[in-house]
Design an enzyme around this catalytic site. Structure first.
Site, PDB file in Angstrom:
ATOM      1  N   GLN A 193       0.830  -1.194   0.000  1.00 60.38           N
ATOM      2  CA  GLN A 193       0.000   0.000   0.000  1.00 60.38           C
ATOM      3  C   GLN A 193       0.874   1.258   0.000  1.00 60.38           C
ATOM      4  OE1 GLN A 193      -2.341  -0.815   3.499  1.00 60.38           O
ATOM      5  NE2 GLN A 193      -0.526  -1.356   4.669  1.00 60.38           N
ATOM      6  N   GLU A 220       0.467  -8.622  11.255  1.00 60.56           N
ATOM      7  CA  GLU A 220       0.376  -7.452  10.373  1.00 60.56           C
ATOM      8  C   GLU A 220       1.078  -7.804   9.067  1.00 60.56           C
ATOM      9  OE1 GLU A 220      -0.748  -3.959  10.303  1.00 60.56           O
ATOM     10  OE2 GLU A 220       0.070  -4.352   8.300  1.00 60.56           O
ATOM     11  N   ASP A 242      -0.187  -0.212  13.760  1.00 60.46           N
ATOM     12  CA  ASP A 242       0.192   1.030  14.458  1.00 60.46           C
ATOM     13  C   ASP A 242       0.433   0.789  15.942  1.00 60.46           C
ATOM     14  OD1 ASP A 242      -2.448   1.192  15.797  1.00 60.46           O
ATOM     15  OD2 ASP A 242      -3.186   1.753  13.827  1.00 60.46           O
ATOM     16  N   PRO A 246      -5.840  -4.597   0.440  1.00 59.77           N
ATOM     17  CA  PRO A 246      -5.293  -5.778   1.115  1.00 59.77           C
ATOM     18  C   PRO A 246      -6.235  -6.423   2.127  1.00 59.77           C
ATOM     19  CG  PRO A 246      -4.030  -3.776   1.660  1.00 59.77           C
ATOM     20  CD  PRO A 246      -4.967  -3.419   0.563  1.00 59.77           C
ATOM     21  N   HIS A 249      -9.439   2.512  19.487  1.00 56.87           N
ATOM     22  CA  HIS A 249      -8.617   1.467  20.102  1.00 56.87           C
ATOM     23  C   HIS A 249      -9.194   0.977  21.428  1.00 56.87           C
ATOM     24  CE1 HIS A 249      -5.232   2.956  17.344  1.00 56.87           C
ATOM     25  NE2 HIS A 249      -5.609   1.762  16.937  1.00 56.87           N
ATOM     26  N   ASP A 263      -8.552  -5.784  13.347  1.00 62.48           N
ATOM     27  CA  ASP A 263      -8.288  -4.340  13.349  1.00 62.48           C
ATOM     28  C   ASP A 263      -7.796  -3.977  11.955  1.00 62.48           C
ATOM     29  OD1 ASP A 263      -7.515  -1.771  13.901  1.00 62.48           O
ATOM     30  OD2 ASP A 263      -5.934  -2.301  15.325  1.00 62.48           O
ATOM     31  N   SER A 264      -8.711  -4.054  11.004  1.00 60.53           N
ATOM     32  CA  SER A 264      -8.310  -3.978   9.596  1.00 60.53           C
ATOM     33  C   SER A 264      -8.553  -2.601   8.992  1.00 60.53           C
ATOM     34  CB  SER A 264      -9.129  -4.991   8.797  1.00 60.53           C
ATOM     35  OG  SER A 264     -10.462  -4.539   8.685  1.00 60.53           O
ATOM     36  N   THR A 265      -8.015  -2.407   7.795  1.00 59.05           N
ATOM     37  CA  THR A 265      -8.366  -1.251   6.983  1.00 59.05           C
ATOM     38  C   THR A 265      -9.728  -1.516   6.327  1.00 59.05           C
ATOM     39  OG1 THR A 265      -7.078  -2.262   5.216  1.00 59.05           O
ATOM     40  CG2 THR A 265      -5.978  -0.577   6.520  1.00 59.05           C
TER      41      THR A 265
END
Lengths: 277, 277, 277, 277
Positions: free
Chosen positions: B31, B106, B86, B162, B62, B155-157
């Site tokens: 990315q 990750e 992160d 992806p 979070h 905890d994804s985009t």
């Protein structure tokens, strides 16, 4: 065509929506008014460059500013709305069968006139016979009416420009006199992400005047900070003591009796803002 | 200098923040990554043009993605985080004293490397000895580990690029196998104002797999739509049955035991999205 | 209110002007048309998202596309304008007393109709009895008229969308037949800062057809690249051989006889583009 | 990632370029300095939010501010540049073989330091032994040097901020004293589309001081208004009397001997601005 309305939510923060065309642009005696046709949010009302309401998400704000106090009160008959010239709050108030009279005290007739013309789904109830439209200064109106209303809703613009006087201790005291002995006031009080200090100040003012002061929240994506607070002052009824099983089901998209209760549970940092002495 | 990062939240909707400077801009194998120093939100992480996290409001997301499942589980020892490079979720997980091991799966090492360098307040816990960093495909990792975790946090985009595979029934089933017999999965599932159909689809997938499926919400101003949903699947524990008096007070800014409960009370239109069969 | 029209001059380049309101927004059979009232440039015509003309700086383009060929020709009587529905070129052509007839071949009647209504200073001459308005395909019109015009002006939009056919060798040859034996064609040919290859290609096409081919320039701040080229093909008259002392002084804001000559002196990189074989 | 630098060319006019990353952002004692890597224009220098120079189109400005006065003068040996810390003007001056010494009087060392580091194609000549860099106030330098230079080039920022003093009659008189008896001054004097009044005022000041005062133009797409003026004051040589056949061909992209002459032919409205008494 790339035509965008941008709200400067802050010096360093902008929110932009793509616009098809302007439906009306008018300099009123009080403010700059525009109604735009947007792709994402349908028609939107803009006052002094700030988004006030959009066809798509107005339901959140209008349902929450109205149904929480009206279902907290046992039997609201007379309701006063300060501001709210788009008619969204009036529409929600009239969903309550106990209500006999709604006074809309809006300082700027152009808001009402243009909302009637261009925002029919929001202003639909303004012609209801129970509605009394008072074009003029809401503060003056409050000062001249004593012991007359069950619920007063402060449906104002931001605390700059014409609405400044609606965020003062003097005004909240005058509303106290304007309310009946079991009356309730609710005011929109901005986002804690942006207006933390103001929220704390208003909370203190309310607590000095009203025996019961509570804050509740809702999420309005098009408002800066999105997490929106409403501050309620009540002479008698506690909004969290309402028996939610007794609340009649009305037609809503956001409000439910369960939301009524949950809305008073504040995220820690918001609770801290309200509680800080 | 007027330097602005704009997120195209939708074809017709933009959110812009003023930027002081770019701290890193990198094309990774997965990315486009950037960390920007902004005026309004402090440092922000941007992946493929989308804001992932900001120093100012990351606490909402979070805390809510972590504490709700971890306090629903009676005794979480092994926690798996998919994505989340992160480090914000890891930081929150380690506030739970029962936790003995956090695996962070990750796919993009550049997220971890740059978060460690430029986002110290968020990534602070990544060097904790309880943390096991696994650079690679989270789906593959899940498929290769059975009956091993108490809580899995997705905890994804967004569900493009992806992260697409993290929004499929196959993946949720694999997570089921990866969880112990009283395990819990929670996934970030976007905003109902924008991704209504996706939320409904995920809800149906979860209900087919997990005996207890619940959704909860939080407000993240910098995410498109702001009102954010998390979907939880649980083999044994009901998140709404938790005795909130037994929840230990930990250091938070958004989460409280009361918020734990209130977060499951959904606005009507959101409830409808989750319940629609 | 922050309402901005943005022209995407390129994927990486934007030009934005603040807008008071939209005067008309219309989807025509050929293109998206809008006339906006802007603060900086007065009223502006936008076709398919691209600024075509502004009240403030239209004089540069219209004077230069018209007076250079008309003063190069000794005695222009019949002039054909392809495109140019806003009327600016017609207005300039009619400043030449020799002209007996101007045919305006505009494919989109909505451009003419709305320019007449909203852009009076630009469209003012469209009702002149010497003007013959032909709504239809300019290419077809050219093919059907032989040996009839002294000057043909190709006042087109950009070489995308409806105007593509106006940038072809076939069209330029048809114009040759449409012109009298001492006729002149001039076409707007974009900016060398952006359309270098196109300019070179057009230059080659012209040189194959017309004995005299010359390019000249003017600066239009609101057009992408600003430095604008016009390509002229002439059967007989050389625009640089004109005796500038014999040019009658007409009312202009940009064009002068001296500018007529200087406009043909091209910056080195522009000359290279035109001369490259 | 959508990262855009926007120049507010006016309250109602914006020019935006897409940026890859910031190379340096620095608050100097005089101004805010940034060098950005852009997609469209390569690297760009921004001072106090205004684009000063871009790798892609700097050649127009630098060639035209330098070669016109240096080829007007018969034998320039000593050249003073006020401002111009990016080095572009120095690079052009050194193309003239007669030049023995160039003094660069730049008030802000950060401009020079960062241009050397990040803009090598522009600053390339700053290390030439003929260059004398003087960090300090150009006005003071001019006042302290009499009868010393053949050409003085005022390569300043806009007439706001640190450059204000470079647009005054006192300064132009001091330059007169600083020049030899056949000396020439040239100053960048903004765009007539935006700064008409300023251009007229400067023109009057020059005419009171210099026997020969002329203005010339060039088109710089990235500057507001694009059509750029330069005002020249000359004690002896008339720039329009230069025998262009005697001008040696040097390596340029915009300037040619023919452009030298044509640049003095002003569009009517620009001529009017210069001539108005």
């Amino acid at each position: 065509m790339e035509l965008w309305f941008t709200e400067h939510q802050d010096e360093n923060l902008r929110f932009s929506i793509k616009v098809k065309e302007t439906l009306v642009v008018e300099k009123t005696p009080y403010q700059h008014l525009a109604i735009l046709d947007s792709y994402q949010f349908g028609r939107v009302l803009v006052l002094d460059g700030i988004l006030q309401t959009t066809e798509k998400d107005e339901f959140v704000y209008h349902e929450m500013i109205v149904h929480v106090p009206l279902f907290t009160h046992k039997n609201p008959k007379d309701v006063l709305i300060i501001g709210g010239g788009d008619g969204g709050s009036v529409r929600e108030v009239l969903k309550h069968s106990s209500v006999e009279r709604v006074v809309l005290a809006e300082i700027d007739e152009a808001v009402i006139r243009n909302s009637k013309k261009y925002l029919p789904t929001i202003s639909s109830a303004l012609d209801d016979p129970r509605v009394e439209i008072m074009i003029g200064d809401g503060i003056k109106y409050v000062n001249e009416h004593k012991n007359e209303f069950d619920v007063v809703i402060v449906d104002s613009t931001d605390p700059i420009g014409p609405a400044v006087g609606l965020f003062t201790s003097d005004f909240y005291r005058a509303v106290y006199e304007c309310l009946r002995e079991d009356g309730i006031i609710v005011a929109q009080t901005e986002s804690p992400f942006i207006y933390g200090k103001l929220i704390n100040k208003i909370s203190k003012m309310f607590k000095e005047i009203y025996p019961i002061t509570k804050a509740y929240i809702a999420t309005v994506p098009t408002y800066p900070g999105s997490l929106w607070t409403f501050t309620m002052g009540s002479k008698k009824y506690d909004p969290e003591e309402v028996d939610i099983n007794s609340i009649p089901r009305i037609q809503t998209k956001y409000y439910t009796p369960e939301i009524h209760k949950a809305a008073f549970v504040l995220p820690k940092f918001v609770k801290d803002i309200f509680d800080e002495v």
